[in-house]
Each structure stands twice: as C-alpha cells, then as structure tokens.
Design an enzyme around this catalytic site. Sequence first.
Site, PDB file in Angstrom:
ATOM      1  N   GLY A   1       0.817  -1.211   0.000  1.00  0.00           N
ATOM      2  CA  GLY A   1       0.000   0.000   0.000  1.00  0.00           C
ATOM      3  C   GLY A   1       0.849   1.259   0.000  1.00  0.00           C
ATOM      4  N   THR A   2       1.950   1.219   0.737  1.00  0.00           N
ATOM      5  CA  THR A   2       2.814   2.403   0.812  1.00  0.00           C
ATOM      6  C   THR A   2       3.359   2.758  -0.563  1.00  0.00           C
ATOM      7  OG1 THR A   2       3.417   1.891   3.089  1.00  0.00           O
ATOM      8  CG2 THR A   2       4.934   3.322   1.868  1.00  0.00           C
TER       9      THR A   2
ATOM     10  N   GLN B   1      -7.502  -0.158   3.707  1.00  0.00           N
ATOM     11  CA  GLN B   1      -8.258  -0.735   4.835  1.00  0.00           C
ATOM     12  C   GLN B   1      -9.660  -1.180   4.428  1.00  0.00           C
ATOM     13  OE1 GLN B   1      -7.245  -1.698   7.705  1.00  0.00           O
ATOM     14  NE2 GLN B   1      -5.264  -0.688   7.846  1.00  0.00           N
TER      15      GLN B   1
ATOM     16  N   GLY C   1      -1.820  -6.368   0.113  1.00  0.00           N
ATOM     17  CA  GLY C   1      -2.072  -7.792   0.306  1.00  0.00           C
ATOM     18  C   GLY C   1      -2.226  -8.213   1.756  1.00  0.00           C
TER      19      GLY C   1
ATOM     20  N   THR D   1      11.859  -7.328 -11.508  1.00  0.00           N
ATOM     21  CA  THR D   1      11.286  -8.667 -11.641  1.00  0.00           C
ATOM     22  C   THR D   1      10.201  -8.873 -10.587  1.00  0.00           C
ATOM     23  OG1 THR D   1      13.398  -9.458 -12.459  1.00  0.00           O
ATOM     24  CG2 THR D   1      11.865 -11.144 -11.676  1.00  0.00           C
TER      25      THR D   1
ATOM     26  N   CYS E   1       2.076   2.381  12.896  1.00  0.00           N
ATOM     27  CA  CYS E   1       3.233   3.245  12.637  1.00  0.00           C
ATOM     28  C   CYS E   1       3.367   4.314  13.726  1.00  0.00           C
ATOM     29  CB  CYS E   1       3.076   3.927  11.282  1.00  0.00           C
ATOM     30  SG  CYS E   1       2.316   2.879  10.044  1.00  0.00           S
TER      31      CYS E   1
HETATM   32  C1  LIG Z   1      -4.878   3.276   5.189  1.00  0.00           C
HETATM   33  C2  LIG Z   1      -3.555   2.644   4.911  1.00  0.00           C
HETATM   34  N1  LIG Z   1      -2.896   2.974   3.797  1.00  0.00           N
HETATM   35  C3  LIG Z   1      -1.709   2.426   3.491  1.00  0.00           C
HETATM   36  C4  LIG Z   1      -1.109   1.513   4.318  1.00  0.00           C
HETATM   37  C5  LIG Z   1       0.238   0.953   3.964  1.00  0.00           C
HETATM   38  O1  LIG Z   1       0.142  -0.344   3.434  1.00  0.00           O
HETATM   39  P1  LIG Z   1       1.422  -1.327   3.440  1.00  0.00           P
HETATM   40  O2  LIG Z   1       1.605  -1.780   4.844  1.00  0.00           O
HETATM   41  O3  LIG Z   1       1.021  -2.437   2.497  1.00  0.00           O
HETATM   42  O4  LIG Z   1       2.571  -0.550   2.915  1.00  0.00           O
HETATM   43  C6  LIG Z   1      -1.750   1.148   5.509  1.00  0.00           C
HETATM   44  C7  LIG Z   1      -1.109   0.199   6.455  1.00  0.00           C
HETATM   45  O5  LIG Z   1      -1.293   0.272   7.646  1.00  0.00           O
HETATM   46  C8  LIG Z   1      -3.011   1.724   5.804  1.00  0.00           C
HETATM   47  O6  LIG Z   1      -3.668   1.404   6.922  1.00  0.00           O
END
Ligand SMILES: Cc1ncc(COP(=O)(O)O)c(C=O)c1O
Length: 383
Positions: A69-70, A175, A196, A233, A320
């Site tokens: 997600g990041t 989420q 994922g 890759t 975090c």
């Molecule tokens: C709303 C939201 N966005 C993005 C992320 C980041 O996802 P990832 O842990 O896959 O990088 C999170 C993870 O806590 C999240 O809660």
Amino acid sequence: MLYFDHNATTPLDERVLEAMAPYLGAFYGNPSSLYRMGRICRGAIDTAREQVAALVGAHPSEVVFTSGGTEANNLALKGLAFAREPGLIVAGATEHPSVSEPLEFLKARGWRIATIPVGRDGLADVAFIESLPAGEIRFATLMLANNETGVIQDIAPIAGWFRELGIVFHCDAVQAAGKIAIDFKASGVHMMSLSGHKIYGPKGVGALILDKAVMLEPLLHGGGQEQGLRGGTENVAAIVGFGKAAELALSELEERRARLLGLRERLEAGLKTIPGAVVFAEGSERLPNTVQFGIAGYDGEALVMNLDRQGIAVSSGSACASGAGEPSPVLVAMGVEPEVAKSAVRVSFGKSNTETEVDRFLDVLKKLVGISTSESRGVMPII
Ligand SMILES: Cc1ncc(COP(=O)(O)O)c(C=O)c1O
C-alpha cells in the site's frame, strides 16, 4: 494470544499459503522469460491480476502490482506530481502517513496542499472541497476507510465532483478492501491503492488500480514490467498470494462482514457498561471490524501494554504511530481533545475472532480499569 489488530496486519490464510507454495519452489522462473517455466509464472501473475481486479470491480489491465500500500500511494501521488507542473493538491486530513508524508515531500518541492477538514464524525467536509479554486487543483486524494477509526468516507459523490472537473482523484482503499464492497468503475475514482497483508495475503505486495487515461511517471525505472509503471522482476509468489487472498475476500465478503459486525456490536455494547468509555466517530458508517475507543482518565499506550501482559494484542492507534507517545493525528484532526485522544485504543477484528474472545477482552479491560467481573480474577488493575 487474542489477536485484535487486523488493521495492522492479518495472518496468512492457509489457502493463500497453499496457492503460493509452487512459486516458492518448483516454479522459480522469471515471468519475462519466453520458455515454458517463464510462461507459467506469467500466467500465474495474469490470474492474480484478474482476482485483484475482481475484488474492486476493475479491469485486469488497470492493476499495477507494487510492493504494498505504501508504494501504491507513493506511486499515485509522486507519479502524478512528477508528470505535472506544481500546483494545488487536495488531500484528506486523516490520511495514512504513506499519503501524508509523500505530500510533505511534494510540499517541499513547490506544491501546495489544501487539507480537507473533518468533523468529529471523521467525515470530510464536502462544502470545503466545493469552495476550492478548481482551476488550481492538479489532483486530489482521500482515503476510503480510516485505519484507526474505521470511518468510511462517502467517496462516490466526491470522486464524481472531481471527475466532472477533469481532476484526477486517488483513493487509498487499503483498509476498505475485503471489508466492504468496492466498485472502482462505478465509484468514479481514477486511482486506488490496495495491500495484500490486510486481506490475509502476504506482506510486501499491493496494487495501484489505475484508470488508463491518467498520465503517471513511474518511480522505479528499468525492465518495463507492469506496463512500464513499476520496473523490477515481479515477486511472483507474493502476487499469486495476493490474488488468492483477493479471490477469497470477494467470495467470503458478506459472510465475513456479517460476522465482524456482530463482534463489533458485542464489543460496543460491552464498552457502554464502562464509565467514561467513548467510541470515536460512533455514529458514522465504519468498517465492520474496527472500534477505536477511549476511557476517560486512562492512557491508551498503558492500556495496550497491560492488555498485552494478559495476552491480548490491540493497538493504541495506527501501528506506525504507536510508541510515539503523541495523541493520534487522526483524532486530533477530528477535534478530539489531545488528552482524550491519548486514551485511544483500537480494536480491529479478523475473520477467526469469536464472541468468546470479545467477552474475554471485555472482562480483562473492565478489571484493568477497576471494574470487577466474575471471570477476570487474577488481572491486576492499572491503578
Ligand atoms: C490506510 C492505509 N494505507 C496504506 C497503508 C500501507 O500499506 P502497506 O503496509 O502495504 O505498505 C496502511 C497500512 O497500515 C493503511 O492502513
């Protein structure tokens, strides 16, 4: 251990592990290779692309796999910015750091940010959005569901407003995916981030769902993978696992939602019997698995540590932010007083939690805050 921190991460579903296993073993080919083993791996990625697309009502060609997600959020926001002249970005006030920090990065490089305020209900102020100088807006971002409070934004009318003005709109759905139904096409959103490990898939894999009409600069160059938008890759096994997790999330969506909502309601009913307990954004539409609450006079971090001593894993906010000792920026943005925000505890249920576990949690919590219950002997109160 009672694990109630599924918004931080989820355990890998056994069926996902099973689907991944061949790609950690026998099928180690590079999906870009032309011979048979390469083609098998390419085929597995194609299947995963279809499964992820189906979860959110997108076309498989709109799925760009990332490392999570990041990265999806960074690719969306920096990818948009790097392809445009600096201007105004519109963003939600309660975004995850993987959105708010790339925006700070862009701010230091000449971009301006208009932050959409939220009320105590956690919902974005639509009138504020409509009052902005539309001609100056380069793109906008607003999360679908908040990782701390679980508040679900009413995205479709907001996305529709931006789309009508020709402004690209990104939505962090990390989420929300797998917990509520999502229809990318119908929502009007141009870009959507997924992960994922929030849906019982592996960590280190995610996707950016991307309307092909949007111009985006890649962050990783080289190799041309993912339609040239993400060189490198592919992590075949993780992508296969993400695909399988998405397939299961879609087929079990309603069953999971109903069960989780039952647990949430049970917990919230129990919290009502604790003097001084408040559920943040209680009246808003929220994720079925998420409850963020505070108890007047108690420190959230201390409660989390004391619950941990009793074998219960919860969070005092986003993973975090925990340990930072600061009140949750999400709650502060909602106008919650910092001392009340500091009492926040987040419970996020998962598909294997049970009512008995919720009852055990409530018993331990009550004992910790000095309310005696029949089943919680042996738990030392905090004060
Ligand atoms: C709303 C939201 N966005 C993005 C992320 C980041 O996802 P990832 O842990 O896959 O990088 C999170 C993870 O806590 C999240 O809660």
